[in-house]
Design an enzyme around this catalytic site. Structure first.
Site, PDB file in Angstrom:
ATOM      1  N   GLY A 141       5.058  60.360 -25.991  1.00  0.00           N
ATOM      2  CA  GLY A 141       4.970  59.934 -25.316  1.00  0.00           C
ATOM      3  C   GLY A 141       4.729  60.490 -23.632  1.00  0.00           C
ATOM      4  N   SER A 142       5.982  60.227 -23.222  1.00  0.00           N
ATOM      5  CA  SER A 142       6.428  61.071 -22.080  1.00  0.00           C
ATOM      6  C   SER A 142       7.186  62.323 -22.135  1.00  0.00           C
ATOM      7  CB  SER A 142       7.960  59.978 -21.359  1.00  0.00           C
ATOM      8  OG  SER A 142       7.212  58.545 -21.401  1.00  0.00           O
ATOM      9  N   GLN A 345       4.491  33.134  -8.170  1.00  0.00           N
ATOM     10  CA  GLN A 345       5.964  32.253  -8.299  1.00  0.00           C
ATOM     11  C   GLN A 345       5.068  31.303  -7.369  1.00  0.00           C
ATOM     12  OE1 GLN A 345       8.374  32.333  -9.713  1.00  0.00           O
ATOM     13  NE2 GLN A 345       9.448  30.855  -8.149  1.00  0.00           N
ATOM     14  N   GLU A 372      -0.560  56.999 -17.822  1.00  0.00           N
ATOM     15  CA  GLU A 372      -0.801  58.132 -16.811  1.00  0.00           C
ATOM     16  C   GLU A 372       0.702  58.621 -16.157  1.00  0.00           C
ATOM     17  OE1 GLU A 372      -3.950  58.366 -15.241  1.00  0.00           O
ATOM     18  OE2 GLU A 372      -4.996  56.816 -16.116  1.00  0.00           O
TER      19      GLU A 372
HETATM   20  C1  LIG Z   1      -2.518  50.565 -22.225  1.00  0.00           C
HETATM   21  C2  LIG Z   1      -2.221  52.159 -22.366  1.00  0.00           C
HETATM   22  C3  LIG Z   1      -3.844  53.044 -22.318  1.00  0.00           C
HETATM   23  C4  LIG Z   1      -2.918  53.935 -22.485  1.00  0.00           C
HETATM   24  N1  LIG Z   1      -4.187  54.619 -22.684  1.00  0.00           N
HETATM   25  C5  LIG Z   1      -3.797  56.198 -23.010  1.00  0.00           C
HETATM   26  C6  LIG Z   1      -4.703  57.138 -23.138  1.00  0.00           C
HETATM   27  O1  LIG Z   1      -6.098  56.599 -22.944  1.00  0.00           O
HETATM   28  N2  LIG Z   1      -4.578  58.294 -23.709  1.00  0.00           N
HETATM   29  C7  LIG Z   1      -3.791  58.904 -23.307  1.00  0.00           C
HETATM   30  O2  LIG Z   1      -3.331  60.008 -23.995  1.00  0.00           O
HETATM   31  N3  LIG Z   1      -2.466  58.143 -23.712  1.00  0.00           N
HETATM   32  C8  LIG Z   1      -2.376  56.986 -24.152  1.00  0.00           C
HETATM   33  N4  LIG Z   1      -1.729  55.945 -22.987  1.00  0.00           N
HETATM   34  C9  LIG Z   1       0.333  56.111 -23.225  1.00  0.00           C
HETATM   35  C10 LIG Z   1       0.311  56.138 -21.961  1.00  0.00           C
HETATM   36  O3  LIG Z   1      -0.009  58.023 -21.523  1.00  0.00           O
HETATM   37  C11 LIG Z   1       1.938  56.091 -22.803  1.00  0.00           C
HETATM   38  O4  LIG Z   1       2.570  54.600 -23.737  1.00  0.00           O
HETATM   39  C12 LIG Z   1       3.235  56.629 -21.567  1.00  0.00           C
HETATM   40  O5  LIG Z   1       2.597  57.959 -21.363  1.00  0.00           O
HETATM   41  C13 LIG Z   1       4.324  56.439 -22.255  1.00  0.00           C
HETATM   42  O6  LIG Z   1       4.620  57.035 -23.454  1.00  0.00           O
HETATM   43  P1  LIG Z   1       5.281  55.651 -25.238  1.00  0.00           P
HETATM   44  O7  LIG Z   1       4.525  54.846 -24.296  1.00  0.00           O
HETATM   45  O8  LIG Z   1       5.665  56.924 -26.095  1.00  0.00           O
HETATM   46  O9  LIG Z   1       6.862  55.863 -24.546  1.00  0.00           O
HETATM   47  P2  LIG Z   1       8.176  56.312 -23.986  1.00  0.00           P
HETATM   48  O10 LIG Z   1       7.610  58.525 -23.995  1.00  0.00           O
HETATM   49  O11 LIG Z   1       8.897  56.710 -25.396  1.00  0.00           O
HETATM   50  O12 LIG Z   1       9.029  56.431 -22.826  1.00  0.00           O
HETATM   51  C14 LIG Z   1       9.542  55.103 -23.241  1.00  0.00           C
HETATM   52  C15 LIG Z   1      10.087  54.170 -21.509  1.00  0.00           C
HETATM   53  O13 LIG Z   1      11.360  55.297 -21.293  1.00  0.00           O
HETATM   54  C16 LIG Z   1      11.209  55.582 -19.776  1.00  0.00           C
HETATM   55  N5  LIG Z   1      11.209  57.126 -19.938  1.00  0.00           N
HETATM   56  C17 LIG Z   1      10.642  58.069 -20.057  1.00  0.00           C
HETATM   57  N6  LIG Z   1      11.010  59.015 -19.616  1.00  0.00           N
HETATM   58  C18 LIG Z   1      11.830  58.740 -18.471  1.00  0.00           C
HETATM   59  C19 LIG Z   1      12.763  59.788 -18.011  1.00  0.00           C
HETATM   60  N7  LIG Z   1      12.449  61.236 -18.160  1.00  0.00           N
HETATM   61  N8  LIG Z   1      13.785  59.140 -16.796  1.00  0.00           N
HETATM   62  C20 LIG Z   1      14.426  58.380 -17.754  1.00  0.00           C
HETATM   63  N9  LIG Z   1      13.484  57.380 -17.974  1.00  0.00           N
HETATM   64  C21 LIG Z   1      12.165  57.507 -19.001  1.00  0.00           C
HETATM   65  C22 LIG Z   1      10.430  54.752 -19.574  1.00  0.00           C
HETATM   66  O14 LIG Z   1      10.661  53.269 -18.782  1.00  0.00           O
HETATM   67  C23 LIG Z   1       9.486  54.467 -20.116  1.00  0.00           C
HETATM   68  O15 LIG Z   1       8.155  53.421 -20.194  1.00  0.00           O
HETATM   69  C24 LIG Z   1      -1.917  54.453 -22.594  1.00  0.00           C
HETATM   70  C25 LIG Z   1      -0.799  53.608 -23.103  1.00  0.00           C
HETATM   71  C26 LIG Z   1      -1.168  52.423 -22.060  1.00  0.00           C
HETATM   72  C27 LIG Z   1       0.290  51.082 -22.428  1.00  0.00           C
END
Ligand SMILES: Cc1cc2nc3c(=O)[nH]c(=O)nc-3n(C[C@H](O)[C@H](O)[C@H](O)COP(=O)(O)OP(=O)(O)OC[C@H]3O[C@@H](n4cnc5c(N)ncnc54)[C@H](O)[C@@H]3O)c2cc1C
Length: 390
Positions: A141-142, A345, A372
């Site tokens: 994801g990230s 609130q 994003e």
């Molecule tokens: C409603 C919704 C719509 C979406 N639509 C799309 C889409 O159309 N296309 C697409 O490709 N993706 C889409 N996504 C995916 C979205 O981009 C990912 O959920 C996002 O990039 C986070 O990845 P993850 O969920 O795997 O969380 P992870 O990568 O597991 O991250 C979890 C948490 O770790 C923390 N974290 C991450 N990186 C760091 C860092 N470097 N330092 C400290 N903390 C950190 C943050 O708090 C993060 O929320 C969507 C997500 C949602 C919820």
């Protein structure tokens, strides 16, 4: 009535002010925050509501701004996208979603597509084809550069294998821009971008995902999906760069949507504070309430300054607006959450009643701090920019 004084800021031209009035009146006529689809819980209704919104936005010309026709306007105007998203979000989160995804989904084609690929844009900007942007995977994801989905060269085309998840418009899209590992190099330099039609053989929707502010969202699978060589956007290995450049342009618009939610929360709070009687006066007479209102207004104006600075910088010819867009997204989404929370609130029990406008805003804003690029990722991006450039 939402505050419009920001439109006199120097970031805008006369055409932006006219557009802001136009989208406001379109929203008032065509949208309702009581939108059935977004809260109905029934997936068929949600899909139908989303398709309908895309059709309406296309019919009335708003989607033309998501992928400009090069015969008329050369590039995307980010201020226009932000003004439209702000207005749509103030009225209806699903309408904002429908608009935003046409831009983001088609974004890699608008920014990097060749003449043949750009034929898709004639359909997305009329609302005749729904677009999706497929980057995220279960294990990446990230950490975007770690994606595992593969694109293998095979004769005069490519064969795609793997899964994507959290894909907005997954299940209803006509076209997906898909990022897959084509293997030119390890990590970020070995990813390419491909256009895949929603009816391609081997493509399927594995699971539909339900979230607190519902919109069409899915886990999708590619089982030996064959695409021609010309489905590749840009060159081999350029997918990561294309994804990041697309997000750079559209990131400020996520911030604009957050701003729209925050403005609506403040509007509702002002109405409530004036109308609600207590302690022989109005809620608005209480100084702690005035303090909360002042903080909400301050968060909104500060967010708006960052949003429209990022949009103006991009429109003024900056090649990349990485720092500006990251600051806008981080600040506007985090502060909008705070503004909406204050609105809940100050509405007392009504604020947490299912279906109340501020309860909906509370759910609508949340995911913007994650997708994003989560807030933490934006901080890393900003810090890297500062450390690299001073
Ligand atoms: C409603 C919704 C719509 C979406 N639509 C799309 C889409 O159309 N296309 C697409 O490709 N993706 C889409 N996504 C995916 C979205 O981009 C990912 O959920 C996002 O990039 C986070 O990845 P993850 O969920 O795997 O969380 P992870 O990568 O597991 O991250 C979890 C948490 O770790 C923390 N974290 C991450 N990186 C760091 C860092 N470097 N330092 C400290 N903390 C950190 C943050 O708090 C993060 O929320 C969507 C997500 C949602 C919820």
């Amino acid at each position: 009535m939402a505050d419009k004084t920001f439109l006199s800021w120097p970031f805008f031209d006369e055409r932006h002010r006219a557009l802001a009035a136009g989208i406001e009146s379109w929203c008032a006529t065509n949208l309702s925050s009581e939108h059935g689809g977004a809260d109905s819980g029934a997936r068929g209704d949600l899909d139908a509501a989303c398709r309908n919104l895309v059709r309406q936005l296309g019919r009335d010309g708003w989607l033309a701004h998501t992928a400009p026709d090069p015969r008329r306007t050369a590039t995307l105007d980010v201020r226009t996208l932000c003004l439209i998203r702000e207005a749509l979000a103030r009225h209806d989160a699903l309408a904002d979603f429908a608009f935003a995804m046409q831009g983001l989904g088609a974004g890699p084609i608008s920014l990097f597509g060749n003449a043949e690929q750009r034929h898709w844009l004639a359909r997305t900007r009329k609302g005749k084809a729904i677009a999706a942007f497929a980057l995220t995977e279960q294990q990446s994801g990230s950490d975007v550069a770690s994606i595992a989905m593969t694109a293998r060269r095979d004769g005069n085309g490519y064969v795609l294998d793997g899964e994507k998840t959290w894909i907005s418009n997954g299940g209803i899209a006509d076209l997906y821009v898909v990022f897959a590992r084509s293997g030119e190099a390890p990590g970020a330099k070995g990813i390419s971008a491909f256009i895949v039609a929603g009816d391609a053989a081997g493509f399927s929707v594995h699971e539909r995902l339900d979230v607190i502010s519902p919109h069409p969202l899915a886990r999708i699978a590619f089982d030996r999906v064959r695409v021609p060589a010309n489905a590749m956007i840009g060159g081999p290995g350029e997918g990561f760069k294309i994804a990041m450049a697309t997000l750079d342009v559209f990131r400020a618009t996520v911030a604009a949507a957050a701003l729209g939610f925050a403005r609506r929360a403040l509007e509702e709070t002002l109405k409530r504070a004036r109308a609600r009687r207590m302690f022989d006066g109005a809620l608005a007479d209480l100084q702690l309430v005035q303090g909360a209102i002042a903080e909400m207004a301050l968060d909104i104006d500060a967010a708006a300054l960052l949003v429209y600075r990022a949009a103006w910088a991009k429109d003024s010819g900056a090649a990349r607006v990485t720092r500006e867009a990251a600051m806008a997204k981080l600040f506007a989404t985090e502060r909008a959450q705070r503004v909406v929370d204050k609105a809940v609130q100050l509405h007392g029990g009504d604020g947490v009643r299912r279906g109340h406008i501020v309860e909906r805003l509370y759910r609508d804003i949340r995911a913007l701090r994650i997708y994003e690029g989560a807030s933490e990722v934006q901080k890393v991006v900003i810090a890297r920019q500062m450390l690299a450039g001073g």
